[in-house]
Design a protein around this motif. Structure first.
Motif, PDB file in Angstrom:
ATOM      1  N   HIS A  44       0.794  -1.229   0.000  1.00  0.00           N
ATOM      2  CA  HIS A  44       0.000   0.000   0.000  1.00  0.00           C
ATOM      3  C   HIS A  44       0.832   1.286   0.000  1.00  0.00           C
ATOM      4  CE1 HIS A  44      -3.472  -2.517   0.552  1.00  0.00           C
ATOM      5  NE2 HIS A  44      -3.061  -2.948   1.742  1.00  0.00           N
ATOM      6  N   LEU A  45       2.107   1.197   0.363  1.00  0.00           N
ATOM      7  CA  LEU A  45       2.923   2.408   0.445  1.00  0.00           C
ATOM      8  C   LEU A  45       4.110   2.386  -0.506  1.00  0.00           C
ATOM      9  CD1 LEU A  45       2.953   2.893   4.333  1.00  0.00           C
ATOM     10  CD2 LEU A  45       1.472   4.003   2.647  1.00  0.00           C
ATOM     11  N   ASP A  46       4.160   1.365  -1.361  1.00  0.00           N
ATOM     12  CA  ASP A  46       5.230   1.232  -2.360  1.00  0.00           C
ATOM     13  C   ASP A  46       6.625   1.273  -1.737  1.00  0.00           C
ATOM     14  OD1 ASP A  46       3.415   1.084  -4.490  1.00  0.00           O
ATOM     15  OD2 ASP A  46       3.254   3.270  -4.577  1.00  0.00           O
ATOM     16  N   ALA A  47       6.759   0.753  -0.529  1.00  0.00           N
ATOM     17  CA  ALA A  47       8.073   0.679   0.106  1.00  0.00           C
ATOM     18  C   ALA A  47       8.906  -0.373  -0.613  1.00  0.00           C
ATOM     19  CB  ALA A  47       7.936   0.326   1.583  1.00  0.00           C
ATOM     20  N   SER A  48      10.115  -0.007  -1.035  1.00  0.00           N
ATOM     21  CA  SER A  48      10.938  -0.905  -1.837  1.00  0.00           C
ATOM     22  C   SER A  48      11.575  -1.986  -0.979  1.00  0.00           C
ATOM     23  CB  SER A  48      12.032  -0.111  -2.549  1.00  0.00           C
ATOM     24  OG  SER A  48      12.935  -0.986  -3.201  1.00  0.00           O
ATOM     25  N   PRO A  49      11.406  -3.266  -1.356  1.00  0.00           N
ATOM     26  CA  PRO A  49      12.049  -4.345  -0.613  1.00  0.00           C
ATOM     27  C   PRO A  49      13.532  -4.497  -0.959  1.00  0.00           C
ATOM     28  CG  PRO A  49      10.821  -5.245  -2.467  1.00  0.00           C
ATOM     29  CD  PRO A  49      10.557  -3.764  -2.454  1.00  0.00           C
ATOM     30  N   PHE A  50      14.014  -3.751  -1.938  1.00  0.00           N
ATOM     31  CA  PHE A  50      15.400  -3.902  -2.378  1.00  0.00           C
ATOM     32  C   PHE A  50      16.403  -3.443  -1.326  1.00  0.00           C
ATOM     33  CE2 PHE A  50      13.062  -3.735  -6.408  1.00  0.00           C
ATOM     34  CZ  PHE A  50      13.538  -4.891  -6.994  1.00  0.00           C
ATOM     35  N   PHE A  51      15.951  -2.629  -0.374  1.00  0.00           N
ATOM     36  CA  PHE A  51      16.850  -2.168   0.685  1.00  0.00           C
ATOM     37  C   PHE A  51      16.388  -2.641   2.057  1.00  0.00           C
ATOM     38  CE2 PHE A  51      17.498   0.806  -2.809  1.00  0.00           C
ATOM     39  CZ  PHE A  51      18.874   0.762  -2.932  1.00  0.00           C
ATOM     40  N   MET A  52      15.693  -3.772   2.074  1.00  0.00           N
ATOM     41  CA  MET A  52      15.268  -4.330   3.341  1.00  0.00           C
ATOM     42  C   MET A  52      16.476  -4.792   4.145  1.00  0.00           C
ATOM     43  SD  MET A  52      12.450  -7.313   4.114  1.00  0.00           S
ATOM     44  CE  MET A  52      13.389  -8.673   3.400  1.00  0.00           C
ATOM     45  N   SER A  53      16.460  -4.528   5.438  1.00  0.00           N
ATOM     46  CA  SER A  53      17.517  -4.992   6.337  1.00  0.00           C
ATOM     47  C   SER A  53      16.887  -5.835   7.443  1.00  0.00           C
ATOM     48  CB  SER A  53      18.286  -3.814   6.929  1.00  0.00           C
ATOM     49  OG  SER A  53      17.424  -2.979   7.682  1.00  0.00           O
ATOM     50  N   VAL A  54      17.737  -6.551   8.156  1.00  0.00           N
ATOM     51  CA  VAL A  54      17.264  -7.430   9.222  1.00  0.00           C
ATOM     52  C   VAL A  54      18.039  -7.124  10.494  1.00  0.00           C
ATOM     53  CG1 VAL A  54      16.804  -9.806   9.935  1.00  0.00           C
ATOM     54  CG2 VAL A  54      16.900  -9.234   7.491  1.00  0.00           C
ATOM     55  N   VAL A  55      17.318  -6.882  11.569  1.00  0.00           N
ATOM     56  CA  VAL A  55      17.945  -6.718  12.873  1.00  0.00           C
ATOM     57  C   VAL A  55      17.994  -8.076  13.548  1.00  0.00           C
ATOM     58  CG1 VAL A  55      17.925  -5.496  15.071  1.00  0.00           C
ATOM     59  CG2 VAL A  55      16.958  -4.411  13.032  1.00  0.00           C
ATOM     60  N   MET A  56      19.206  -8.501  13.898  1.00  0.00           N
ATOM     61  CA  MET A  56      19.408  -9.795  14.536  1.00  0.00           C
ATOM     62  C   MET A  56      19.733  -9.586  16.008  1.00  0.00           C
ATOM     63  SD  MET A  56      19.213 -11.987  11.943  1.00  0.00           S
ATOM     64  CE  MET A  56      20.063 -13.461  12.505  1.00  0.00           C
ATOM     65  N   LYS A  57      18.974 -10.216  16.868  1.00  0.00           N
ATOM     66  CA  LYS A  57      19.239 -10.094  18.302  1.00  0.00           C
ATOM     67  C   LYS A  57      19.539 -11.469  18.884  1.00  0.00           C
ATOM     68  CE  LYS A  57      17.530  -8.021  22.549  1.00  0.00           C
ATOM     69  NZ  LYS A  57      16.480  -7.184  23.164  1.00  0.00           N
ATOM     70  N   PRO A  58      20.799 -11.728  19.276  1.00  0.00           N
ATOM     71  CA  PRO A  58      21.135 -13.022  19.879  1.00  0.00           C
ATOM     72  C   PRO A  58      20.502 -13.158  21.266  1.00  0.00           C
ATOM     73  CG  PRO A  58      23.092 -11.878  19.051  1.00  0.00           C
ATOM     74  CD  PRO A  58      21.980 -10.886  19.067  1.00  0.00           C
ATOM     75  N   THR A  59      20.397 -14.377  21.724  1.00  0.00           N
ATOM     76  CA  THR A  59      19.938 -14.622  23.093  1.00  0.00           C
ATOM     77  C   THR A  59      21.001 -14.119  24.068  1.00  0.00           C
ATOM     78  OG1 THR A  59      20.903 -16.832  23.067  1.00  0.00           O
ATOM     79  CG2 THR A  59      18.588 -16.626  22.401  1.00  0.00           C
ATOM     80  N   PRO A  60      20.619 -13.846  25.319  1.00  0.00           N
ATOM     81  CA  PRO A  60      21.593 -13.312  26.283  1.00  0.00           C
ATOM     82  C   PRO A  60      22.819 -14.193  26.485  1.00  0.00           C
ATOM     83  CG  PRO A  60      19.362 -13.035  27.109  1.00  0.00           C
ATOM     84  CD  PRO A  60      19.251 -13.872  25.882  1.00  0.00           C
ATOM     85  N   THR A  61      22.675 -15.511  26.309  1.00  0.00           N
ATOM     86  CA  THR A  61      23.799 -16.424  26.550  1.00  0.00           C
ATOM     87  C   THR A  61      24.622 -16.700  25.286  1.00  0.00           C
ATOM     88  OG1 THR A  61      22.333 -18.325  26.169  1.00  0.00           O
ATOM     89  CG2 THR A  61      22.590 -17.553  28.451  1.00  0.00           C
ATOM     90  N   MET A  62      24.190 -16.147  24.163  1.00  0.00           N
ATOM     91  CA  MET A  62      24.861 -16.420  22.901  1.00  0.00           C
ATOM     92  C   MET A  62      25.959 -15.398  22.638  1.00  0.00           C
ATOM     93  SD  MET A  62      24.993 -18.445  20.335  1.00  0.00           S
ATOM     94  CE  MET A  62      25.472 -18.609  18.630  1.00  0.00           C
TER      95      MET A  62
END
Length: 415
Positions: A225-243
């Motif tokens: 609906h907002l024409d947001a481009s997936p070509f610059f999608m990023s991913v936030v990775m959060k490890p577990t506290p013990t990792m």
């Protein structure tokens, strides 16, 4: 001795004030030069202090072990449209399947995708021209600081069907609705109507583009609906506290290379951005600002110092007979030297106070009209006063020595 020093100090300061009044133009130029140098120190220190606070705030909200997986590197070098310098352009965008695979890795607490766009947002007669609208996975609260209160987050089902719902941050709520309750109301985002389901209490700073008005919608909604481009999608990775973070990064790199079928000799066609890299880039950028601050401050203090030499030499010449009388009455060269140094330091001190006042006002103005939380640190005030005092001593020592070494007999004959 202490009484004499205090008396001569106060006398020197009083004479310096009189000299400023008697030689307004020369004194003004001297004060202006010192004030400019101090102003630059104060304003840039205030900005850097605020930015440092923003960096610490971002790290605290995102978590020091979090890292990002994205298509392009943090710093993109000069590109001449050849394969050698524009390698990142050939990197494929991060896909939904890759995000799902990364989220299933052992030791990963959450993997949340983000795409951003800017579009107009309107409610009744109030229009925001281009706030940030982020499309996010439904698990985004796990990797971001802050919380939703009042209201709720969107669900996986709402994401899958691209429901037109939106969570707005505090600033957008204030700008659109003032004191009224935004929950359940419809706002125009781009060309469509979106229902406000929550208010996000944002803890991140301007460095992440979050200090202004912002809305968060389901990532599928942003695409459809907002024409947001997936070509610059990023991913936030959060490890577990013990990792261990580095192990989590290694596992993510291996999994993504497997999915993309990269050979052992092939380079990664994606980028991993860590907090360390962000800090290094930040330090390089603001290291340049620091150097600029030093150069501009030095120029201002040099101008002020030249003015100190000029006005003090004139002062010594005009008061030659007075110096002879003081020496005839028992004033030692040390007392004369001290008095004229006090005059020079007083002159630069006035410039320092002017620079501090205007620097503080400028910092407050920046804080009000921009997302930079500028604040004048005590260290900057101390450094500015010390620099002005050192300037007064260094540039005032020659006229002061000239006065201290005068022959009293020759000085008394001066007309």
């Amino acid at each position: 001795m202490n009484g004499i020093s205090l008396r001569t100090t106060l006398e020197g300061a009083s004479i310096a004030i009189d000299a400023i009044r008697a030689n307004r133009v020369r004194a003004a130029l001297t004060i202006l030069g010192v004030a400019v140098g101090v102003f630059v120190v104060v304003i840039i220190s205030a900005a850097i202090h605020g930015i440092n606070a923003g960096v610490a705030k971002d790290i605290e909200s995102a978590g020091p072990s979090s890292f990002f997986v994205q298509r392009y590197p943090l710093v993109i070098e000069a590109c001449d449209d050849t394969g050698e310098t524009c390698k990142w352009r050939n990197n494929p965008p991060i896909s939904e399947q890759e995000v799902a695979a990364l989220s299933k890795l052992s030791g990963i607490q959450a993997a949340s995708a983000i795409i951003s766009t800017r579009t107009a947002v309107k409610y009744r007669t109030v229009t925001l021209s281009g706030p940030t609208i982020e499309g996010r996975s439904e698990n985004w609260p796990e990797v971001s600081g802050g919380g939703i209160l009042p209201g709720r987050n969107f669900t996986r089902a709402e994401n899958e069907v691209a429901e037109r719902v939106i969570i707005i941050n505090d600033k957008m709520a204030k700008e659109l609705f003032g004191a009224s309750d935004p929950l359940g109301k419809n706002i125009t985002v781009g060309e469509g109507q979106f229902r406000v389901i929550g208010i996000y209490n944002d803890t991140s700073s301007f460095l992440t583009g979050s200090d202004g008005a912002k809305g968060i919608v389901p990532i599928e909604t942003a695409r459809r609906h907002l024409d947001a481009s997936p070509f610059f999608m990023s991913v936030v990775m959060k490890p577990t506290p013990t990792m261990d973070r580095d192990l989590a990064i290694d596992n993510s790199v291996v999994r993504l290379r497997e999915i993309r079928g990269l050979k052992p000799t092939s380079e990664d066609n994606f980028a991993i951005i860590t907090q360390d890299q962000l800090f290094n880039t930040y330090n390089k950028i603001f290291g340049v600002f620091f150097l600029v601050m030093i150069v501009l401050s030095a120029i201002g203090l040099l101008v002020g110092g030249v003015g100190v030499v000029a006005i003090m030499i004139i002062s010594v010449t005009e008061r030659t007979r007075e110096i002879g009388v003081r020496k005839a009455l028992g004033a030692t060269p040390r007392v004369i030297l001290w008095q004229f140094l006090v005059e020079a330091v007083t002159l630069t001190g006035v410039g320092a106070m002017v620079g501090l006042i205007f620097g503080w006002l400028a910092a407050m103005f920046i804080r009000l009209v921009s997302p930079v939380p500028a604040a004048v640190p005590p260290g900057a005030i101390f450094a500015a006063l010390l620099a002005s005092a050192v300037t007064g001593v260094l540039f005032g020592i020659f006229p002061a020595l000239r006065a201290a070494r005068m022959d009293p007999v020759e000085a008394l004959r001066h007309e």
